[in-house]
Enzyme design. Structure first.
Site, PDB file in Angstrom:
ATOM      1  N   ARG A  31       0.814  -1.034  -0.073  1.00 26.26           N
ATOM      2  CA  ARG A  31      -0.173  -0.151   0.129  1.00 26.26           C
ATOM      3  C   ARG A  31       0.921   1.373  -0.091  1.00 26.26           C
ATOM      4  O   ARG A  31       0.464   2.284  -0.606  1.00 26.26           O
ATOM      5  CB  ARG A  31      -0.863  -0.058   1.171  1.00 26.26           C
ATOM      6  CG  ARG A  31      -1.757   1.346   1.339  1.00 26.26           C
ATOM      7  CD  ARG A  31      -2.996   1.212   2.031  1.00 26.26           C
ATOM      8  NE  ARG A  31      -2.987   0.361   3.333  1.00 26.26           N
ATOM      9  CZ  ARG A  31      -2.206   0.499   4.416  1.00 26.26           C
ATOM     10  NH1 ARG A  31      -1.398   1.595   4.627  1.00 26.26           N
ATOM     11  NH2 ARG A  31      -2.327  -0.177   5.443  1.00 26.26           N
ATOM     12  N   TYR A  52     -14.324  18.830 -15.170  1.00 26.93           N
ATOM     13  CA  TYR A  52     -14.865  17.414 -15.429  1.00 26.93           C
ATOM     14  C   TYR A  52     -15.809  17.293 -14.330  1.00 26.93           C
ATOM     15  O   TYR A  52     -15.734  17.222 -13.213  1.00 26.93           O
ATOM     16  CB  TYR A  52     -13.581  16.537 -15.201  1.00 26.93           C
ATOM     17  CG  TYR A  52     -13.985  15.114 -15.232  1.00 26.93           C
ATOM     18  CD1 TYR A  52     -14.308  14.544 -16.607  1.00 26.93           C
ATOM     19  CD2 TYR A  52     -14.125  14.223 -14.084  1.00 26.93           C
ATOM     20  CE1 TYR A  52     -14.676  13.130 -16.558  1.00 26.93           C
ATOM     21  CE2 TYR A  52     -14.471  12.949 -14.457  1.00 26.93           C
ATOM     22  CZ  TYR A  52     -14.937  12.449 -15.460  1.00 26.93           C
ATOM     23  OH  TYR A  52     -15.329  11.111 -15.482  1.00 26.93           O
ATOM     24  N   LYS A  83      -7.300   7.313 -19.551  1.00 23.74           N
ATOM     25  CA  LYS A  83      -7.351   7.898 -20.770  1.00 23.74           C
ATOM     26  C   LYS A  83      -6.100   7.624 -21.776  1.00 23.74           C
ATOM     27  O   LYS A  83      -5.829   6.498 -22.031  1.00 23.74           O
ATOM     28  CB  LYS A  83      -7.790   9.349 -20.755  1.00 23.74           C
ATOM     29  CG  LYS A  83      -8.879   9.505 -19.669  1.00 23.74           C
ATOM     30  CD  LYS A  83     -10.294   9.024 -20.188  1.00 23.74           C
ATOM     31  CE  LYS A  83     -11.230   8.762 -18.858  1.00 23.74           C
ATOM     32  NZ  LYS A  83     -11.461  10.368 -18.275  1.00 23.74           N
TER      33      LYS A  83
HETATM   34  C1  LIG Z   1     -11.924  10.608 -17.134  1.00 25.40           C
HETATM   35  C2  LIG Z   1     -11.588  12.141 -16.541  1.00 25.40           C
HETATM   36  C3  LIG Z   1     -11.221  12.159 -15.100  1.00 25.40           C
HETATM   37  C4  LIG Z   1     -11.705  11.092 -14.015  1.00 25.40           C
HETATM   38  O1  LIG Z   1     -10.831  10.123 -14.303  1.00 25.40           O
HETATM   39  P1  LIG Z   1     -11.227   8.569 -13.845  1.00 25.40           P
HETATM   40  O2  LIG Z   1     -10.080   7.707 -14.171  1.00 25.40           O
HETATM   41  O3  LIG Z   1     -12.468   8.304 -14.675  1.00 25.40           O
HETATM   42  O4  LIG Z   1     -11.649   8.654 -12.388  1.00 25.40           O
HETATM   43  C5  LIG Z   1     -10.724  13.451 -14.694  1.00 25.40           C
HETATM   44  N1  LIG Z   1     -10.665  14.476 -15.578  1.00 25.40           N
HETATM   45  C6  LIG Z   1     -10.667  14.272 -16.726  1.00 25.40           C
HETATM   46  C7  LIG Z   1     -10.547  15.503 -17.812  1.00 25.40           C
HETATM   47  C8  LIG Z   1     -11.195  12.885 -17.175  1.00 25.40           C
HETATM   48  O5  LIG Z   1     -11.445  13.220 -18.565  1.00 25.40           O
END
Ligand SMILES: *Cc1c(COP(=O)(O)O)cnc(C)c1O
Length: 371
Positions: free
Chosen positions: A47, A99, A195
């Site tokens: 952790r 977001y 992403k």
């Molecule tokens: C997807 C996204 C997030 C959140 O991320 P997760 O991995 O889905 O928790 C935050 N900011 C932006 C710009 C995103 O596209």
């Protein structure tokens, strides 16, 4: 080393007994101590830290030109750790189109701990008038979702420095290959590694990189290590594997996106195209100054209403109708219906994550879907 080289070599050549060229997955949750009680392998309990996470944090640190990185089990948790690290009663200035998953956290479970103003950060001159005695942080997101608005990072960093505020940038849409906020004066860079960094729509994660270690950062690290919302060794392995091709994937995303944006801009059934690489984009010049290229995300307004927009997303054959972004496969979505009834997103807006398929196939698919 240049970023393409860092992405492939940072901490990947481990001196293991078996001579692995790529980093093995280390699943052990606990690590051996020596006679003096120390940890000769550099890790105590997974952790707190483990070899795969340490390698991932090292390569992201190098790609973002920071001092240290914390990785998390999601992008939302990365953001949440920042909000948790702020003092009770702190005021945050954040973008009006932040977001939605992060904005939702502030408006729901941080509403009795923090205060905030959501403003249009493309108008940097306006920011100073929102700074209060208890303002601790400015949070920016650029390019933003879903209108691809661009915030001038360098100008905002100057305002934050002058007012002693922490300046954090959600740089998810750009990836470390297209924009490095720390080099422009930001204190912390955030990514949803789900992403572009992950890039294959198969791993969830988030990261925070700091320009320098300080008291605030120690709190963030403590929240990560003690809270434990960390990526698993396998998640870290997948992300490290993905990062090796990040530079080349981003080149492909950008190449396809500009071509698709130009095609759509001239289409009679399209009212508007939002892509920072187009000369018609309101902040094109700022994007040109602070980004190496303009990314793989674009939004369009279809002539008509929600029904017309939904007709398009229901008619595509190659694009997958799904939320999220940054994967090798192109995604398309009617954004307002994802964000719910309170959304300010136009009802005729379609968001596109341009993937790495051949551009001719992508254009042909939209051509037939637009009828
Ligand atoms: C997807 C996204 C997030 C959140 O991320 P997760 O991995 O889905 O928790 C935050 N900011 C932006 C710009 C995103 O596209």
């Amino acid at each position: 080393m240049k970023t393409e080289t860092i992405a492939i070599h940072a901490l990947n050549l481990v001196k293991s007994a078996t001579g692995d060229v790529t980093m093995p997955i280390s699943l052990s949750t606990t690590f051996l101590r020596d006679e003096t009680g120390g940890y000769p392998g550099g890790h105590m309990y997974s952790r707190v830290s483990n070899p795969n996470r340490a390698a991932l944090e090292q390569v992201i640190t190098e790609l973002e030109f920071g001092e240290e990185t914390c990785t998390f089990s999601s992008g939302n948790t990365a953001g949440m750790s920042i909000f948790q690290a702020l003092k009770y009663g702190s005021h945050i200035i954040a973008p009006d189109d932040m977001y939605w998953g992060l904005k939702k956290q502030l408006l729901s479970f941080f509403a009795d701990k923090l205060t905030f103003d959501f403003i249009d950060l493309t108008d940097v001159d306006k920011v100073e008038s929102f700074i209060k005695p208890n303002t601790e942080m400015v949070w920016a997101e650029t390019p933003s979702n879903p209108l691809l608005k661009i915030t001038d990072i360098e100008a905002l960093a100057k305002i934050c420095k002058a007012n002693n505020l922490i300046f954090a940038v959600d740089s998810t849409f750009a990836s470390p290959m297209l924009q490095n906020p720390i080099l422009l004066g930001a204190d912390i860079v955030m990514h949803s590694t789900t992403k572009y960094i992950g890039g294959h729509s198969d791993v969830l994660g988030g990261s925070l990189t700091t320009a320098s270690k300080n008291k605030f950062w120690e709190r963030v690290r403590d929240i990560q290590q003690t809270g434990g919302a960390v990526p698993s060794p396998f998640d870290c392995f997948l992300l490290l594997r993905s990062i090796k091709t990040l530079a080349y994937r981003m080149k492909g995303h950008c190449e396809n996106a500009i071509q698709l944006a130009k095609y759509l801009e001239n289409h009679p059934k399209i009212e508007a195209v939002y892509y920072p690489g187009l000369a018609s984009h309101a902040q094109h010049q700022i994007a040109k100054n602070q980004m190496k290229n303009f990314g793989g995300m674009l939004s369009i307004l279809v002539k008509g209403d929600a029904v017309d927009a939904r007709k398009v997303v229901n008619s595509v054959k190659i694009f997958a109708q799904a939320t999220s972004l940054g994967g090798v496969e192109s995604l398309i979505e009617h954004r307002a219906s994802v964000e719910g009834p309170d959304t300010k997103t136009p009802q005729n807006l379609i968001r596109i994550s341009v993937g790495l398929e051949h551009i001719d196939d992508l254009i042909a698919d939209l051509e037939q879907a637009l009828g």
